[in-house]
Write a protein that holds these residues in place. Structure first.
Motif, PDB file in Angstrom:
ATOM      1  N   GLU A 172       0.834  -1.208   0.000  1.00  0.00           N
ATOM      2  CA  GLU A 172       0.000   0.000   0.000  1.00  0.00           C
ATOM      3  C   GLU A 172       0.868   1.257   0.000  1.00  0.00           C
ATOM      4  N   LYS A 173       1.894   1.280   0.863  1.00  0.00           N
ATOM      5  CA  LYS A 173       2.778   2.445   0.915  1.00  0.00           C
ATOM      6  C   LYS A 173       3.539   2.609  -0.402  1.00  0.00           C
ATOM      7  N   TYR A 174       3.940   1.496  -0.982  1.00  0.00           N
ATOM      8  CA  TYR A 174       4.688   1.537  -2.244  1.00  0.00           C
ATOM      9  C   TYR A 174       3.824   2.108  -3.363  1.00  0.00           C
ATOM     10  N   LEU A 175       2.566   1.680  -3.430  1.00  0.00           N
ATOM     11  CA  LEU A 175       1.673   2.151  -4.481  1.00  0.00           C
ATOM     12  C   LEU A 175       1.308   3.625  -4.297  1.00  0.00           C
ATOM     13  N   LEU A 176       1.263   4.071  -3.030  1.00  0.00           N
ATOM     14  CA  LEU A 176       0.949   5.474  -2.757  1.00  0.00           C
ATOM     15  C   LEU A 176       2.169   6.377  -2.878  1.00  0.00           C
ATOM     16  N   GLY A 177       3.334   5.763  -3.127  1.00  0.00           N
ATOM     17  CA  GLY A 177       4.555   6.537  -3.296  1.00  0.00           C
ATOM     18  C   GLY A 177       5.125   7.063  -1.997  1.00  0.00           C
ATOM     19  N   GLU A 178       4.724   6.477  -0.866  1.00  0.00           N
ATOM     20  CA  GLU A 178       5.242   6.920   0.422  1.00  0.00           C
ATOM     21  C   GLU A 178       6.635   6.343   0.664  1.00  0.00           C
ATOM     22  N   GLU A 179       7.416   7.037   1.461  1.00  0.00           N
ATOM     23  CA  GLU A 179       8.771   6.576   1.759  1.00  0.00           C
ATOM     24  C   GLU A 179       8.717   5.350   2.682  1.00  0.00           C
ATOM     25  N   ILE A 180       9.540   4.392   2.386  1.00  0.00           N
ATOM     26  CA  ILE A 180       9.570   3.150   3.176  1.00  0.00           C
ATOM     27  C   ILE A 180      10.871   3.124   3.962  1.00  0.00           C
ATOM     28  N   GLY A 181      10.746   3.043   5.288  1.00  0.00           N
ATOM     29  CA  GLY A 181      11.906   3.094   6.162  1.00  0.00           C
ATOM     30  C   GLY A 181      12.693   1.796   6.186  1.00  0.00           C
ATOM     31  N   THR A 182      13.923   1.897   6.683  1.00  0.00           N
ATOM     32  CA  THR A 182      14.813   0.733   6.752  1.00  0.00           C
ATOM     33  C   THR A 182      14.232  -0.363   7.633  1.00  0.00           C
ATOM     34  N   ALA A 183      13.709  -0.008   8.804  1.00  0.00           N
ATOM     35  CA  ALA A 183      13.220  -1.011   9.756  1.00  0.00           C
ATOM     36  C   ALA A 183      12.061  -1.805   9.186  1.00  0.00           C
ATOM     37  N   GLU A 184      11.090  -1.110   8.560  1.00  0.00           N
ATOM     38  CA  GLU A 184       9.934  -1.848   8.041  1.00  0.00           C
ATOM     39  C   GLU A 184      10.305  -2.681   6.818  1.00  0.00           C
ATOM     40  N   LEU A 185      11.275  -2.220   6.026  1.00  0.00           N
ATOM     41  CA  LEU A 185      11.715  -3.033   4.890  1.00  0.00           C
ATOM     42  C   LEU A 185      12.436  -4.278   5.385  1.00  0.00           C
ATOM     43  N   LYS A 186      13.271  -4.132   6.418  1.00  0.00           N
ATOM     44  CA  LYS A 186      13.951  -5.294   6.994  1.00  0.00           C
ATOM     45  C   LYS A 186      12.947  -6.320   7.507  1.00  0.00           C
ATOM     46  N   ALA A 187      11.922  -5.834   8.214  1.00  0.00           N
ATOM     47  CA  ALA A 187      10.914  -6.739   8.770  1.00  0.00           C
ATOM     48  C   ALA A 187      10.184  -7.492   7.654  1.00  0.00           C
ATOM     49  N   ALA A 188       9.883  -6.804   6.563  1.00  0.00           N
ATOM     50  CA  ALA A 188       9.185  -7.446   5.447  1.00  0.00           C
ATOM     51  C   ALA A 188      10.084  -8.470   4.752  1.00  0.00           C
ATOM     52  N   ILE A 189      11.372  -8.121   4.581  1.00  0.00           N
ATOM     53  CA  ILE A 189      12.315  -9.073   3.973  1.00  0.00           C
ATOM     54  C   ILE A 189      12.448 -10.306   4.850  1.00  0.00           C
ATOM     55  N   ARG A 190      12.548 -10.098   6.155  1.00  0.00           N
ATOM     56  CA  ARG A 190      12.674 -11.223   7.089  1.00  0.00           C
ATOM     57  C   ARG A 190      11.476 -12.167   6.989  1.00  0.00           C
ATOM     58  N   ALA A 191      10.264 -11.590   6.998  1.00  0.00           N
ATOM     59  CA  ALA A 191       9.058 -12.426   6.935  1.00  0.00           C
ATOM     60  C   ALA A 191       9.004 -13.203   5.622  1.00  0.00           C
ATOM     61  N   ALA A 192       9.326 -12.544   4.501  1.00  0.00           N
ATOM     62  CA  ALA A 192       9.280 -13.223   3.200  1.00  0.00           C
ATOM     63  C   ALA A 192      10.368 -14.282   3.075  1.00  0.00           C
ATOM     64  N   THR A 193      11.523 -14.036   3.693  1.00  0.00           N
ATOM     65  CA  THR A 193      12.616 -15.021   3.659  1.00  0.00           C
ATOM     66  C   THR A 193      12.243 -16.262   4.459  1.00  0.00           C
ATOM     67  N   ILE A 194      11.676 -16.053   5.660  1.00  0.00           N
ATOM     68  CA  ILE A 194      11.300 -17.196   6.499  1.00  0.00           C
ATOM     69  C   ILE A 194      10.200 -18.020   5.827  1.00  0.00           C
ATOM     70  N   ASP A 195       9.310 -17.335   5.084  1.00  0.00           N
ATOM     71  CA  ASP A 195       8.256 -18.050   4.349  1.00  0.00           C
ATOM     72  C   ASP A 195       8.759 -18.619   3.032  1.00  0.00           C
ATOM     73  N   MET A 196      10.022 -18.395   2.716  1.00  0.00           N
ATOM     74  CA  MET A 196      10.660 -18.870   1.483  1.00  0.00           C
ATOM     75  C   MET A 196       9.993 -18.309   0.233  1.00  0.00           C
ATOM     76  N   LYS A 197       9.483 -17.087   0.350  1.00  0.00           N
ATOM     77  CA  LYS A 197       8.927 -16.408  -0.817  1.00  0.00           C
ATOM     78  C   LYS A 197      10.044 -15.715  -1.603  1.00  0.00           C
ATOM     79  N   ILE A 198      11.081 -15.279  -0.890  1.00  0.00           N
ATOM     80  CA  ILE A 198      12.237 -14.660  -1.538  1.00  0.00           C
ATOM     81  C   ILE A 198      13.513 -15.233  -0.929  1.00  0.00           C
ATOM     82  N   PHE A 199      14.624 -15.008  -1.654  1.00  0.00           N
ATOM     83  CA  PHE A 199      15.941 -15.426  -1.175  1.00  0.00           C
ATOM     84  C   PHE A 199      16.888 -14.231  -1.330  1.00  0.00           C
TER      85      PHE A 199
END
Length: 716
Positions: free
Chosen positions: A249-276
């Motif tokens: 939602e933030k990405y589509l609205l063009g809002e700035e995405i902070g380091t902490a929230e991006l890290k948290a999202a990468i962590r969740a996707a990595t643990i779910d094996m959606k990304i590497f």
């Protein structure tokens, strides 16, 4: 290995009071042979303060390669465990072999690890064994991050390495770093999450007297890389946002995405094996290791991030039992590796999933239905050992004093039984005959071999009834050579080795039916068992399957298991050439019984007779192991190598040219399927054809029918 006093004190506190589970990581390093796993591990231990100097694979001083054969050959043979501390986190590490002959070490390590770092060569990209270990990690659902190593090599190409992950692994590889320069100009990397650069000064301090290397200098991104880095971060955010609604939602609205929230999202996707996530560096030049350790902590899971360990009620596989990573739960642990120690006896590596494992406690082994006593507990640092009093959930320790426990066995609380799934290991594909130097040494040789077989589940010791020889079966020539060498070095047995033999298989090519009758009258009670079977071919890798189309009214169900046992016994000994029968479904279609003369033995023999007769009618064929081979050669030597491969009945699958640099001859990567029987002495022949410039790797891929002319020679 040398540990500082503070490190020992910290380890002691953890073992006494329990590890802080959110700050625990159980990881392994996996890769193709020579991608740099052990070099990465050595740097991790040095930079985390666990060692005072960096070991070298080339010089034979690597701490993790502690076996004599490893140091002499410059390869990892056995998985070695150690641990390190980084940013107040404990990281348990297993360094695994890259050579296909020791793939069992990777298999059992992945069974107990929570996450892995996959090391990829920046020049070669994804190679044959990279594919194998990736599939093994998929099988065990282990989250991964990727470290593209050797960015300082001639021909290093970060984008090419990632493209091979997409093409060969079909993996959603997402760079979270980008390199600054490559080859001799590789001077650092850009963190795309925090948008910061890490630059390495060209001059390093000496490692003598424990001096640290100069670390990277954190700075703003160089202006000439800013546009590319901004675009790369945009792509990173877009890929991660696919798996995080708030971020999307933030990405589509063009809002700035902070380091902490991006890290948290990468962590969740990595643990779910959606990304590497993909990082880069050069372990040999000490670049990128700090960032790799940070990524392990930031993105790979702790034991609490993963689902509970699943087991089942002993004797009832349908009753699932779950164990949380909690010291208050009943004990559940898995023995995943056994090492014979000349002083301590059996040394068992154990992963604790729940409860507390204590020195001196009694535990129950559901595989042997016996109680065992834990004599001593050790925390391993390669071949160094540190005694501990106890181990909690998520910890990996070694135990001494267990007499009947083997690889894959579960250890649980005496008052709360649970059994975990055994570890699946590949079947041996090659065997050699072994003979003692004298008749008096025969028993000692057999005892010594059996100790090594206990350690390695991919080894088999077989007595050939026809020749009276002992056959040692394993995963390849190197595997068996290492075992023979260990017999001499570790046990003083200088045995003689015969010619290699390939482990062929038998199967059938069409449906067939037959009846087995075992009827004997001996004056008193006789033997009576009659059964009818239909056999059907199955896809490769299916094994032997049994099912029944009849009810208890036709034949008592108590005889079905006896018939199945007879079928499996017959399949193990073969029908047309004495090789095991595979990929066949046997269906029980009929039978008859006698009120007094029928017995389990009678129906077991009848089942064996029916199976052999049916397979003989089903146009049986021989199968041979086909290896997936990858040959790397200078491009101007292609003709001779391809001609040699064709003469060995190889099926070339692809050829990929890699440009090394301006004015440099290209390197050709040839991928092919080749019968194992045609690969003996291939390394010598390849060296001769390429003047020593070519090298190859291979691994078992599948079994395929043998051409009629070759099969005729085998039967003969």
């Amino acid at each position: 290995m040398t540990m500082t006093k503070s490190k020992k004190s910290e380890a002691k506190r953890n073992s006494d009071n329990g590890v802080d589970l959110p700050k625990l990581r159980n990881i392994g390093f996996i890769a193709h042979v020579d991608a740099g796993k052990t070099t990465v591990t050595e740097r991790v231990l040095f930079f985390s303060g666990e060692t005072y100097k960096v070991g070298s694979v080339d010089e034979g001083t690597a701490i993790m390669d502690h076996m004599d054969q490893e140091r002499e050959r410059g390869i990892t043979i056995g998985a070695a465990a150690t641990n390190a501390s980084w940013n107040h986190h404990q990281i348990n590490i297993i360094d695994t072999p890259g050579h296909v002959d020791f793939t069992a070490e990777v298999e059992r390590s992945l069974r107990v690890l929570d996450g892995v770092a996959v090391i990829i060569d920046s020049v070669a990209g994804v190679q044959a064994q990279s594919i194998t270990v990736w599939r093994q990690a998929d099988k065990h659902r282990v989250p991964r991050l990727v470290f593209v190593n050797k960015m300082d090599r001639i021909g290093a190409d970060f984008d090419y390495a990632i493209s091979t992950m997409h093409r060969r692994l079909f993996a959603n590889a997402v760079p979270i770093q980008m390199p600054i320069g490559s080859e001799s100009d590789f001077i650092g990397m850009i963190d795309l999450v925090a948008m910061r650069a890490y630059l390495y000064p060209p001059i390093k301090t000496s490692r003598d007297n424990g001096a640290d290397l100069i670390e990277a200098v954190e700075s703003q991104i160089p202006q000439e890389y800013l546009e590319r880095a901004t675009a790369a971060r945009e792509e990173l955010v877009s890929k991660v946002a696919e798996f995080d609604d708030e971020l999307a939602e933030k990405y589509l609205l063009g809002e700035e995405i902070g380091t902490a929230e991006l890290k948290a999202a990468i962590r969740a996707a990595t643990i779910d094996m959606k990304i590497f996530p993909v990082l880069c560096g050069s372990a040999m030049r000490d670049r990128g290791i700090h960032q790799l350790l940070d990524a392990v902590i930031n993105y790979l899971p702790s034991p609490l991030d993963l689902p509970p360990a699943r087991g089942f009620k002993p004797g009832d596989p349908n009753t699932v039992i779950e164990r949380e990573s909690n010291p208050d739960e009943p004990l559940s642990a898995l023995a995943f590796k056994l090492v014979s120690d000349e002083h301590a006896g059996k040394l068992l590596f154990i992963r604790v999933y729940s409860g507390i494992l204590k020195r001196g406690m009694s535990v129950y082994n559901p595989s042997t239905r016996r109680r065992e006593r834990i004599g001593r507990l050790l925390r391993m640092h390669a071949d160094d050992r540190e005694p501990v009093e106890q181990a909690g959930p998520g910890e990996i320790v070694a135990a001494i004093g267990l007499k009947s426990t083997l690889t894959g066995h579960t250890l649980c609380a005496e008052n709360s039984h649970v059994a975990m799934a055994q570890i699946d290991f590949p079947e041996p594909v090659l065997s050699v005959s072994i003979e003692p130097p004298s008749r008096a040494e025969s028993d000692r040789m057999t005892r010594s071999v059996l100790k090594i077989v206990d350690e390695d589940p991919t080894l088999r010791l077989i007595s050939d009834e026809e020749s009276g020889q002992l056959l040692l079966a394993g995963m390849g020539e190197l595997h068996l050579d290492i075992v023979i060498d260990r017999l001499y070095r570790d046990y003083g047995v200088n045995c003689k080795k015969g010619r290699p033999r390939v482990a062929y298989r038998e199967t059938l090519s069409r449906v067939a039916e037959a009846e087995g009758r075992f009827v004997r009258q001996t004056g008193g009670h006789g033997q009576y068992g009659v059964c009818a079977l239909r056999v059907e071919p199955l896809p490769r890798g299916s094994g032997i399957q049994f099912e029944s189309e009849i009810t208890g009214a036709t034949l008592k169900t108590e005889w079905h298991s006896a018939i199945e046992k007879g079928i499996r016994d017959a399949a193990a000994t073969g029908v047309i050439a004495g090789y095991p029968v595979v990929d066949v479904k046997a269906v029980l279609t009929g039978g008859s019984q006698h009120d007094t003369d029928s017995s389990e033995l009678a129906f077991q023999i009848a089942g064996s007779m029916a199976f052999k007769a049916a397979v003989s009618k089903g146009s049986p064929i021989l199968l041979e192991p086909m290896m997936r081979q990858e040959v790397v050669i200078p491009s101007d030597m292609l003709g001779a190598v391809i001609g040699d491969l064709h003469s060995r009945r190889a099926q070339v699958q692809s050829m990929e040219n890699t440009e090394i640099g301006p004015g440099q001859p290209g390197v050709l990567n040839v991928s092919a399927y080749i019968p194992l029987a045609e690969t003996f002495n291939y390394s010598t022949d390849l060296r001769s054809l390429t003047s020593g410039h070519g090298h190859f790797t291979m691994e078992l891929d599948h079994y395929a029918p043998i051409p009629a002319d070759v099969a005729a020679n085998l039967k003969g």
